[in-house]
Write a protein that holds these residues in place. Structure first.
Motif, mmCIF file in Angstrom:
data_model
loop_
_atom_site.group_PDB
_atom_site.id
_atom_site.type_symbol
_atom_site.label_atom_id
_atom_site.label_comp_id
_atom_site.label_asym_id
_atom_site.label_seq_id
_atom_site.Cartn_x
_atom_site.Cartn_y
_atom_site.Cartn_z
ATOM 1 N N UNK A 103 -28.567 43.052 41.338
ATOM 2 C CA UNK A 103 -27.261 42.423 41.540
ATOM 3 C C UNK A 103 -27.228 40.983 41.047
ATOM 4 N N UNK A 104 -28.298 40.237 41.304
ATOM 5 C CA UNK A 104 -28.317 38.842 40.858
ATOM 6 C C UNK A 104 -28.483 38.751 39.338
ATOM 7 N N UNK A 105 -29.245 39.656 38.755
ATOM 8 C CA UNK A 105 -29.372 39.685 37.302
ATOM 9 C C UNK A 105 -28.044 40.069 36.644
ATOM 10 N N UNK A 106 -27.320 40.999 37.271
ATOM 11 C CA UNK A 106 -25.996 41.357 36.762
ATOM 12 C C UNK A 106 -25.043 40.177 36.807
ATOM 13 N N UNK A 159 -37.828 44.031 36.514
ATOM 14 C CA UNK A 159 -36.397 43.968 36.218
ATOM 15 C C UNK A 159 -36.032 42.659 35.520
ATOM 16 N N UNK A 160 -36.587 41.559 36.002
ATOM 17 C CA UNK A 160 -36.288 40.268 35.386
ATOM 18 C C UNK A 160 -36.714 40.242 33.925
ATOM 19 N N UNK A 161 -37.898 40.727 33.642
ATOM 20 C CA UNK A 161 -38.370 40.693 32.258
ATOM 21 C C UNK A 161 -37.639 41.704 31.380
ATOM 22 N N UNK A 162 -37.227 42.827 31.954
ATOM 23 C CA UNK A 162 -36.442 43.786 31.155
ATOM 24 C C UNK A 162 -35.058 43.235 30.832
ATOM 25 N N UNK A 163 -34.424 42.550 31.781
ATOM 26 C CA UNK A 163 -33.135 41.904 31.491
ATOM 27 C C UNK A 163 -33.322 40.792 30.455
ATOM 28 N N UNK A 164 -34.451 40.099 30.534
ATOM 29 C CA UNK A 164 -34.761 39.042 29.567
ATOM 30 C C UNK A 164 -34.897 39.629 28.154
ATOM 31 N N UNK A 173 -39.624 33.190 36.340
ATOM 32 C CA UNK A 173 -40.321 33.934 37.399
ATOM 33 C C UNK A 173 -41.445 33.065 37.943
ATOM 34 N N UNK A 174 -41.285 32.624 39.196
ATOM 35 C CA UNK A 174 -42.268 31.763 39.859
ATOM 36 C C UNK A 174 -43.036 32.574 40.891
ATOM 37 N N UNK A 175 -44.339 32.567 40.790
ATOM 38 C CA UNK A 175 -45.187 33.257 41.777
ATOM 39 C C UNK A 175 -45.643 32.238 42.816
ATOM 40 N N UNK A 176 -45.072 32.356 44.017
ATOM 41 C CA UNK A 176 -45.266 31.376 45.085
ATOM 42 C C UNK A 176 -46.484 31.743 45.923
ATOM 43 N N UNK A 177 -47.379 30.781 46.086
ATOM 44 C CA UNK A 177 -48.514 30.953 46.994
ATOM 45 C C UNK A 177 -48.154 30.346 48.354
ATOM 46 N N UNK A 178 -49.016 30.569 49.342
ATOM 47 C CA UNK A 178 -48.717 30.174 50.727
ATOM 48 C C UNK A 178 -48.095 28.786 50.807
ATOM 49 N N UNK A 242 -35.377 30.090 27.417
ATOM 50 C CA UNK A 242 -36.592 29.293 27.457
ATOM 51 C C UNK A 242 -37.776 30.105 27.938
ATOM 52 N N UNK A 243 -38.843 29.421 28.367
ATOM 53 C CA UNK A 243 -40.047 30.123 28.807
ATOM 54 C C UNK A 243 -39.772 30.863 30.120
ATOM 55 N N UNK A 244 -39.991 32.186 30.168
ATOM 56 C CA UNK A 244 -39.623 32.965 31.365
ATOM 57 C C UNK A 244 -40.663 32.975 32.471
#
Length: 325
Positions: A103-106, A159-164, A173-178, A242-244
């Motif tokens: 939904x957010x990608x749409x 999904x994010x990379x396929x829409x990209x 796409x941010x990978x969040x650690x603790x 830009x850089x994804x």
């Protein structure tokens, strides 16, 4: 037609721990902020101090349903992040990650908005590579109790990379650690909040396994700065995305869970004792980000030490427990 020069920013999960801090920083930076939350794990207390700000709007909405608004940027943070919350309704957790991403990608596709996905270090599972780099594919149990969150976030990244690739969306796409800090929920089951609440109450501090499993703890202010720097990366030539990413955002300083417990006891002056229980299923033994990419690309690394961050977090929980909220 856009009339105002203010950037219109949508934050899903904006009433949560990270989301509320992000909304606060965006408002300080002069943005118009639309905070969307269904209050499953977020709380109105986190955003109460924004009420009355003409540049802040709260919308109660579940991201598993489409949203029709006009925005310039989207931060997709909507999803319960603590095991207690995401395992309570695992089907809804997966839907929030997957349907919410769709939904957010749409919405981003329609409005041509730049969009950031708050992914997680949980995509690495119980890692066989240490520390974890963005190139590592992970070691995840797809049918375990944690998989509703782990695999939901992994699917959202897909999904994010396929829409990209398919639609040319400008994604991050941010990978969040603790991450920890004020506005964590006292009963969210995460290790920092658990230890602080138990210590302030002089209760036994619960450790799982032998307490030698490791985590890397990033204070919330540092984490939010990472989001903003990542989102601020310019688009490419001729308006190309830009850089994804993905980009690891976390503190590379590694601590054992026992070290964390002992530091919390010291900083609170607690009389708590350490007690040990069996390790939960699929609980990672090690977790430490390699942030070389974030340093090079964003000129970002955490600045706030664990001791300094814990003191600020303890002060917050003292006020929460004193007020009885």
């Amino acid at each position: 037609m856009k009339i105002s020069n203010r950037k219109r920013v949508l934050v899903t999960g904006g009433a949560g721990f990270l989301g509320s801090h992000l909304c606060e920083k965006l408002l300080k930076d002069g943005c118009d902020v639309l905070c969307v939350d269904n209050f499953y794990s977020g709380t109105k207390d986190n955003i109460a101090h924004f009420v009355g700000n003409p540049h802040f709007k709260m919308m109660r909405h579940d991201v598993t349903f489409p949203l029709y608004v006009e925005v310039d940027e989207i931060y997709n943070l909507a999803c319960p992040a603590s095991p207690i919350h995401y395992q309570f309704d695992p089907v809804q957790t997966t839907k929030t990650s997957v349907h919410g991403a769709i939904n957010m990608l749409g919405l981003a596709k329609r409005t041509k908005a730049k969009i950031l996905q708050a992914s997680t270090s949980e995509v690495y599972g119980d890692p066989k590579v240490h520390p974890q780099t963005e190139a590592y594919w992970g070691h995840v149990n797809p049918i375990g109790l944690r998989s509703c969150y782990d695999e939901g976030k992994r699917c959202a990244e897909t999904l994010f990379f396929d829409y990209h690739r398919q639609h040319g969306l400008d994604i991050r796409v941010a990978r969040i650690f603790n991450t920890y800090g004020p506005r964590m929920h006292p009963n969210d089951g995460r290790v920092v909040s658990n230890f602080i609440v138990q210590a302030l109450s002089n209760e036994d501090i619960t450790l799982y396994g032998d307490g030698e499993q490791t985590r890397s703890f990033c204070f919330v202010d540092d984490q939010i700065e990472g989001f903003l720097r990542f989102m601020a990366l310019p688009t490419g030539d001729n308006g190309q995305p830009g850089f994804p990413g993905p980009v690891n955002l976390g503190n590379p300083c590694e601590f054992t869970i026992r070290q964390l417990a002992e530091l919390v006891i010291e900083l609170t002056g607690s009389k708590s004792k350490l007690v040990f229980h069996p390790l939960p299923v699929d609980d990672p033994k090690q977790r430490q980000p390699d942030i070389s990419l974030a340093k090079r690309l964003l000129n970002w690394e955490p600045n706030i030490s664990l001791e300094t961050g814990l003191k600020r977090t303890i002060g917050y929980f003292e006020s929460v427990l004193l007020s009885g909220s």
